[in-house]
Design a protein around this motif. Sequence first.
Motif, short mmCIF file in Angstrom:
data_model
loop_
_atom_site.label_atom_id
_atom_site.label_comp_id
_atom_site.label_asym_id
_atom_site.label_seq_id
_atom_site.Cartn_x
_atom_site.Cartn_y
_atom_site.Cartn_z
N GLY A 1 0.65 -1.25 0.07
CA GLY A 1 -0.06 0.02 -0.13
C GLY A 1 0.85 1.22 -0.07
N MET A 2 1.88 1.33 0.90
CA MET A 2 2.90 2.64 0.60
C MET A 2 3.55 2.57 -0.52
SD MET A 2 2.88 3.77 3.58
CE MET A 2 1.90 3.66 4.90
N ARG A 3 4.07 1.49 -1.21
CA ARG A 3 4.43 1.66 -2.53
C ARG A 3 3.59 2.18 -3.44
NH1 ARG A 3 8.13 -3.81 -3.14
NH2 ARG A 3 7.70 -4.35 -1.04
N GLN A 4 2.24 1.73 -3.30
CA GLN A 4 1.34 2.18 -4.38
C GLN A 4 1.04 4.01 -4.03
OE1 GLN A 4 0.55 2.18 -7.26
NE2 GLN A 4 -0.55 0.37 -7.34
N ARG A 5 1.30 4.28 -2.75
CA ARG A 5 1.33 5.79 -2.30
C ARG A 5 2.64 6.34 -3.24
NH1 ARG A 5 -2.21 7.09 2.24
NH2 ARG A 5 -3.18 5.09 2.69
N VAL A 6 3.68 5.77 -2.93
CA VAL A 6 4.73 6.63 -3.55
C VAL A 6 4.66 6.82 -4.86
CG1 VAL A 6 7.38 6.02 -4.03
CG2 VAL A 6 6.37 5.45 -1.87
N MET A 7 4.13 5.44 -5.66
CA MET A 7 3.61 5.44 -7.10
C MET A 7 2.88 6.71 -7.71
SD MET A 7 4.97 3.21 -9.06
CE MET A 7 3.89 3.56 -10.47
N ILE A 8 1.82 6.91 -6.62
CA ILE A 8 0.69 7.96 -6.85
C ILE A 8 1.65 9.50 -6.48
CG2 ILE A 8 -1.23 9.37 -5.72
CD1 ILE A 8 -2.07 6.41 -5.27
N ALA A 9 2.48 9.53 -5.60
CA ALA A 9 3.10 10.68 -5.52
C ALA A 9 4.04 11.03 -6.71
CB ALA A 9 3.97 10.40 -4.28
N MET A 10 4.51 9.96 -7.26
CA MET A 10 5.57 10.14 -8.16
C MET A 10 4.88 10.79 -9.49
SD MET A 10 8.32 7.03 -8.47
CE MET A 10 8.41 6.68 -10.36
N ALA A 11 3.52 10.17 -9.54
CA ALA A 11 2.81 10.50 -10.99
C ALA A 11 2.40 11.91 -10.88
CB ALA A 11 1.55 9.60 -11.13
N LEU A 12 1.97 12.33 -9.47
CA LEU A 12 1.21 13.63 -9.31
C LEU A 12 2.39 14.79 -8.95
CD1 LEU A 12 -1.81 12.79 -7.38
CD2 LEU A 12 -1.38 12.64 -9.73
N ILE A 13 3.51 14.58 -9.11
CA ILE A 13 4.56 15.50 -8.64
C ILE A 13 4.73 16.73 -9.77
CG2 ILE A 13 6.94 14.58 -9.42
CD1 ILE A 13 8.08 15.21 -6.59
N THR A 14 4.42 16.20 -10.84
CA THR A 14 4.46 17.41 -12.02
C THR A 14 2.94 17.91 -12.04
OG1 THR A 14 4.19 15.61 -13.42
CG2 THR A 14 6.43 16.31 -13.09
#
Lengths: 327, 324
Positions: free
Chosen positions: B158-171
């Motif tokens: 679940g934490m990894r998926q949060r990181v993925m989301i953070a990565m996608a939304l950072i721009t």
Amino acid sequence: MSSPILQLNDVQTHFPVESGFLFRHQTGTVKAVDGITLSVQRGEVLGLVGESGCGKSTLARTIMQLVPTTAGTVLLEGRNLTAASAAELLVARRDLQMIFQDPFASLNPRLTVYATLAEPLLVHRVVPPEQVRARVVALAEKVGLSSQVLEKYPHEFSGGQRQRIAIARALALEPKVIIADEPVSALDVSIQAQILNLLAQLCREMNLTLIFIAHDLSVVKHISDRIAVMYLGKIVELGPATDVIERPRHPYTQALVSAIPQLDPDLQRSKPRLVLAGDPPSPLQPPTGCAFHPRCPHVQAECRTTNPLLQVAGPQRNVACLRLNEI
Amino acid sequence: MPLLEVTDLRTSFHTRNGVYRAVDGVSFTLAKGETLGLVGESGSGKSVTCYSLMGLVPQPPGRIESGTAMFDGTDLLHCSPAQARTIRGKRIAMIFQDPMTSLNPYLRIADQLIEPLLIHEKISRSEALARGLAMLEAVGINDAAQRLQAYPHEFSGGMRQRVMIAMALITRPEILIADEPTTALDVTVQAQILELIKKLQQEFQMAVIFVTHDLGVVSGLCDRVQVMYAGRIVETADTRTLFRAPRHPYTQALQRSIPSLQPKGRDLYTIPGLPPDLSEFNPGCAFASRCAAVTDRCHPTAPDLLAVSPTQATACLRVQAHEI
């Protein structure tokens, strides 16, 4: 009540955790199954739910004696499987069969369907060799496969059909108990419905006892008579299927039920959702006291130190929560 | 004007065993800030549709046979690689199903998280790190400052998926494509991630294409839903209409085969047969062989997706003729 077909008494399955390169030593223990007492009646469908890592698959493997039991006993019709010799186990497994989650991995790719289904018959010498063919054809028909597919190999089938082959293989010895470990999780909705119907129909026709493991509560509710909810190696709630889903008592079951996505968009958006914080705990460092306390919305000081036992909470209903009567 | 307009997208895979028409004439639009659900069973072409938009279809064996995807005046399917790079990962971002394999195990979270920023924006590493930290906090990761220095294996699913989301939304993308982001997660964690996506979408005012096979997930999240079958969109409607009054026989059958809606103890409704083999050319309706309402007309001609009400379009000849 008649004597249960399967009886688990305080079953524990622990795995040692080792580290070190030259001097390997045990640094910890994973208590995958940690004191489970459960009885299953003849002809009953027991659903076993829980999140990944809660020990439901290990429990299945423990009942099958595919992993050594650390403590406790597994009784199949009074026979103690945990103390059985290899020869005795071979005999017992005629009555106890398993269906696995991934039909792509659980079938031998080098065996035709015929060879897969004939193997248990030959190993256990169930029928004279000249009758094997007829039995295999009957088995295939029972699970909805035509006899024309018997010379094919697993890769020629879709996921749903492979799961039918796996079910036929489990039925070959006419077992009394079948343990199905997430049998429909890898399948699409429309195929899932076909396999669920098949399992339910076989249970009725052959008076099978089924232990059905899944993480999808709506699937489990549909097929099961009773549901056991597991959290970190322990059963936290046990009761009649409809009851457990519609009136969950343990805070964890309540959260699980609340997390089921509803199909009705209005209902989905209006109903209060109980979203748990945090992840399931690591079984390497289980929390003290009640294993659920770090995520529980009703936690009290007592929960952090005292481990709740499974207590009677109504007819056929057991719940392991210290605050059962308050919440 | 819609934010994204896809017209007649066709993507096929040329293999030794023949040509698989994975996406076979898909057209749809996505409005600003809208959440669009893309639903279908395995092999229905929902993921390939998204991969085509992102330029992630391996070519060969894949080939985008035709179609356009207009995003802010640029055709995503036919623009130059340099143009694509200014959009992909910046203005349109994607998250994937399996958070276990879509992070680089050799890189610290910090390095992966700020990579899109360093590529797309003229920004110093320390500024990027500060934004990375804020983003990690926004997706609900505790001790974000310390977790930046961790490696993916130190995180749960679940934490990894949060990181993925953070990565996608950072721009701060305008479109987020989420390809089964919760399928690999446990139900309680799935509920957390869905809430998170909903919250961030409102905060960032972005459009979301949410790909899933789970109708239940769609009902709480999406404004509009498109149902795909055998590479085509068979029905599209606003979420409430799709669940309350589905018209296409496939949508109806799909809903009826879900266990939660059915009385216990009775057999589940099942769709007979199997999805079609996409390597065989089929001029007619792809669902015809499994359809309960099939007529002779369904086999020779494939139905177009036509509006049957202001908010609903269905690709079924019989629905369009008001027969069912």
